[in-house]
Design a protein around this motif. Structure first.
Motif, PDB file in Angstrom:
ATOM      1  N   TYR A  50       0.847  -1.198   0.000  1.00  0.00           N
ATOM      2  CA  TYR A  50       0.000   0.000   0.000  1.00  0.00           C
ATOM      3  C   TYR A  50       0.877   1.241   0.000  1.00  0.00           C
ATOM      4  N   ARG A  51       0.566   2.189  -0.884  1.00  0.00           N
ATOM      5  CA  ARG A  51       1.356   3.415  -0.984  1.00  0.00           C
ATOM      6  C   ARG A  51       0.528   4.683  -0.786  1.00  0.00           C
ATOM      7  N   GLY A  52      -0.745   4.544  -0.428  1.00  0.00           N
ATOM      8  CA  GLY A  52      -1.582   5.709  -0.204  1.00  0.00           C
ATOM      9  C   GLY A  52      -1.360   6.303   1.178  1.00  0.00           C
ATOM     10  N   GLU A  53      -2.100   7.375   1.438  1.00  0.00           N
ATOM     11  CA  GLU A  53      -1.990   8.048   2.734  1.00  0.00           C
ATOM     12  C   GLU A  53      -2.525   7.151   3.850  1.00  0.00           C
ATOM     13  N   VAL A  54      -1.829   7.136   4.965  1.00  0.00           N
ATOM     14  CA  VAL A  54      -2.308   6.435   6.155  1.00  0.00           C
ATOM     15  C   VAL A  54      -3.439   7.266   6.752  1.00  0.00           C
ATOM     16  N   LYS A  55      -4.601   6.645   6.901  1.00  0.00           N
ATOM     17  CA  LYS A  55      -5.748   7.294   7.537  1.00  0.00           C
ATOM     18  C   LYS A  55      -6.227   6.392   8.666  1.00  0.00           C
ATOM     19  N   VAL A  56      -6.845   6.994   9.668  1.00  0.00           N
ATOM     20  CA  VAL A  56      -7.287   6.265  10.853  1.00  0.00           C
ATOM     21  C   VAL A  56      -8.804   6.372  10.958  1.00  0.00           C
ATOM     22  N   LEU A  57      -9.481   5.223  11.025  1.00  0.00           N
ATOM     23  CA  LEU A  57     -10.942   5.190  11.090  1.00  0.00           C
ATOM     24  C   LEU A  57     -11.393   5.221  12.551  1.00  0.00           C
ATOM     25  N   LEU A  58     -11.553   6.452  13.073  1.00  0.00           N
ATOM     26  CA  LEU A  58     -11.959   6.633  14.475  1.00  0.00           C
ATOM     27  C   LEU A  58     -13.464   6.469  14.635  1.00  0.00           C
ATOM     28  N   VAL A  59     -13.869   6.019  15.827  1.00  0.00           N
ATOM     29  CA  VAL A  59     -15.280   5.925  16.189  1.00  0.00           C
ATOM     30  C   VAL A  59     -15.442   6.476  17.605  1.00  0.00           C
ATOM     31  N   ASN A  60     -16.521   7.194  17.813  1.00  0.00           N
ATOM     32  CA  ASN A  60     -16.841   7.738  19.138  1.00  0.00           C
ATOM     33  C   ASN A  60     -17.846   6.806  19.800  1.00  0.00           C
ATOM     34  N   LEU A  61     -17.385   6.043  20.792  1.00  0.00           N
ATOM     35  CA  LEU A  61     -18.248   5.099  21.490  1.00  0.00           C
ATOM     36  C   LEU A  61     -18.832   5.687  22.771  1.00  0.00           C
ATOM     37  N   SER A  62     -18.637   6.984  22.983  1.00  0.00           N
ATOM     38  CA  SER A  62     -19.159   7.627  24.186  1.00  0.00           C
ATOM     39  C   SER A  62     -20.537   8.232  23.911  1.00  0.00           C
ATOM     40  N   ASN A  63     -21.088   8.863  24.935  1.00  0.00           N
ATOM     41  CA  ASN A  63     -22.378   9.547  24.807  1.00  0.00           C
ATOM     42  C   ASN A  63     -22.218  11.038  24.543  1.00  0.00           C
ATOM     43  N   GLU A  64     -20.991  11.507  24.424  1.00  0.00           N
ATOM     44  CA  GLU A  64     -20.703  12.929  24.233  1.00  0.00           C
ATOM     45  C   GLU A  64     -19.951  13.153  22.930  1.00  0.00           C
ATOM     46  N   PRO A  65     -20.172  14.286  22.263  1.00  0.00           N
ATOM     47  CA  PRO A  65     -19.369  14.606  21.078  1.00  0.00           C
ATOM     48  C   PRO A  65     -17.890  14.716  21.458  1.00  0.00           C
ATOM     49  N   PHE A  66     -17.019  14.387  20.532  1.00  0.00           N
ATOM     50  CA  PHE A  66     -15.580  14.494  20.731  1.00  0.00           C
ATOM     51  C   PHE A  66     -14.985  15.255  19.558  1.00  0.00           C
ATOM     52  N   VAL A  67     -14.135  16.214  19.861  1.00  0.00           N
ATOM     53  CA  VAL A  67     -13.506  17.032  18.818  1.00  0.00           C
ATOM     54  C   VAL A  67     -12.077  16.555  18.608  1.00  0.00           C
ATOM     55  N   VAL A  68     -11.778  16.143  17.370  1.00  0.00           N
ATOM     56  CA  VAL A  68     -10.424  15.754  16.990  1.00  0.00           C
ATOM     57  C   VAL A  68      -9.724  17.005  16.485  1.00  0.00           C
ATOM     58  N   GLN A  69      -8.642  17.376  17.148  1.00  0.00           N
ATOM     59  CA  GLN A  69      -7.893  18.578  16.787  1.00  0.00           C
ATOM     60  C   GLN A  69      -6.707  18.226  15.888  1.00  0.00           C
ATOM     61  N   ASP A  70      -6.327  19.157  15.035  1.00  0.00           N
ATOM     62  CA  ASP A  70      -5.124  18.999  14.232  1.00  0.00           C
ATOM     63  C   ASP A  70      -3.931  18.766  15.163  1.00  0.00           C
ATOM     64  N   GLY A  71      -3.114  17.780  14.836  1.00  0.00           N
ATOM     65  CA  GLY A  71      -1.924  17.486  15.628  1.00  0.00           C
ATOM     66  C   GLY A  71      -2.158  16.561  16.811  1.00  0.00           C
ATOM     67  N   GLU A  72      -3.415  16.232  17.088  1.00  0.00           N
ATOM     68  CA  GLU A  72      -3.719  15.347  18.209  1.00  0.00           C
ATOM     69  C   GLU A  72      -3.220  13.932  17.915  1.00  0.00           C
ATOM     70  N   ARG A  73      -2.656  13.299  18.929  1.00  0.00           N
ATOM     71  CA  ARG A  73      -2.220  11.908  18.790  1.00  0.00           C
ATOM     72  C   ARG A  73      -3.465  11.023  18.813  1.00  0.00           C
ATOM     73  N   ILE A  74      -3.751  10.362  17.685  1.00  0.00           N
ATOM     74  CA  ILE A  74      -5.021   9.649  17.524  1.00  0.00           C
ATOM     75  C   ILE A  74      -4.891   8.136  17.460  1.00  0.00           C
ATOM     76  N   ALA A  75      -3.688   7.615  17.237  1.00  0.00           N
ATOM     77  CA  ALA A  75      -3.514   6.168  17.082  1.00  0.00           C
ATOM     78  C   ALA A  75      -2.054   5.817  17.294  1.00  0.00           C
ATOM     79  N   GLN A  76      -1.789   4.526  17.287  1.00  0.00           N
ATOM     80  CA  GLN A  76      -0.423   4.028  17.352  1.00  0.00           C
ATOM     81  C   GLN A  76      -0.160   3.132  16.146  1.00  0.00           C
ATOM     82  N   LEU A  77       1.072   3.145  15.674  1.00  0.00           N
ATOM     83  CA  LEU A  77       1.517   2.201  14.648  1.00  0.00           C
ATOM     84  C   LEU A  77       2.461   1.203  15.299  1.00  0.00           C
ATOM     85  N   VAL A  78       2.164  -0.075  15.126  1.00  0.00           N
ATOM     86  CA  VAL A  78       3.042  -1.149  15.585  1.00  0.00           C
ATOM     87  C   VAL A  78       3.416  -1.969  14.359  1.00  0.00           C
TER      88      VAL A  78
END
Length: 144
Positions: A85-113
């Motif tokens: 795969y040579r495309g952009e790495v994207k992360v498929l986030l899901v909000n499992l809480s009862n409150e809205p969540f704001v993803v900010q630019d630069g926020e650490r959103i995932a880990q790569l192992v």
């Protein structure tokens, strides 16, 4: 292990946060913040493009702090980035809480192992070897 990377984001490359960490923290690369409503999913770009060596995969995993504090996970966890795969790495986030969540630019959103994997060659047979467990599954080992 060396991994070729193109960083088209305006953030540093993913980094290990502690000396013995298994995962590199990946940041959101956003023009504007993204709000995830409860149970909403969003594909969050990272601006990263990888050339993973053959025989390896990059696993995209949730960050425990986001999961615990905000109920934010990854839908296909762990996600796999294949070596071809040579495309952009994207992360498929899901909000499992009862409150809205704001993803900010630069926020650490995932880990790569990064992990080595094998390629399977099927060997069709008429029967499988016997074991003590047999076909028992889905909780069968704790019922005796």
């Amino acid at each position: 292990m060396q991994v070729a990377v193109i960083n088209r984001s305006h953030h540093p490359l993913p980094a290990y946060q502690t000396e013995h960490a298994a995962g590199l923290d990946v940041r959101a690369n956003l023009d504007a913040a993204v709000t995830l409503a409860p149970l909403e999913r969003a594909l969050i770009p990272t601006g990263l493009y990888l050339e993973i060596p053959p025989g390896y995969e990059a696993q995209v995993r949730p960050r425990s702090g986001l999961a615990y504090k905000h109920g934010i996970g990854i839908v296909n966890s762990p996600g796999t980035i294949d070596a071809d795969y040579r495309g952009e790495v994207k992360v498929l986030l899901v909000n499992l809480s009862n409150e809205p969540f704001v993803v900010q630019d630069g926020e650490r959103i995932a880990q790569l192992v990064f992990a080595r994997h094998e390629t399977v060659q099927w060997q069709q047979v008429a029967e499988l070897s016997e074991t003590g467990r047999g076909a028992g599954g889905y909780g069968s080992t704790g019922t005796r």
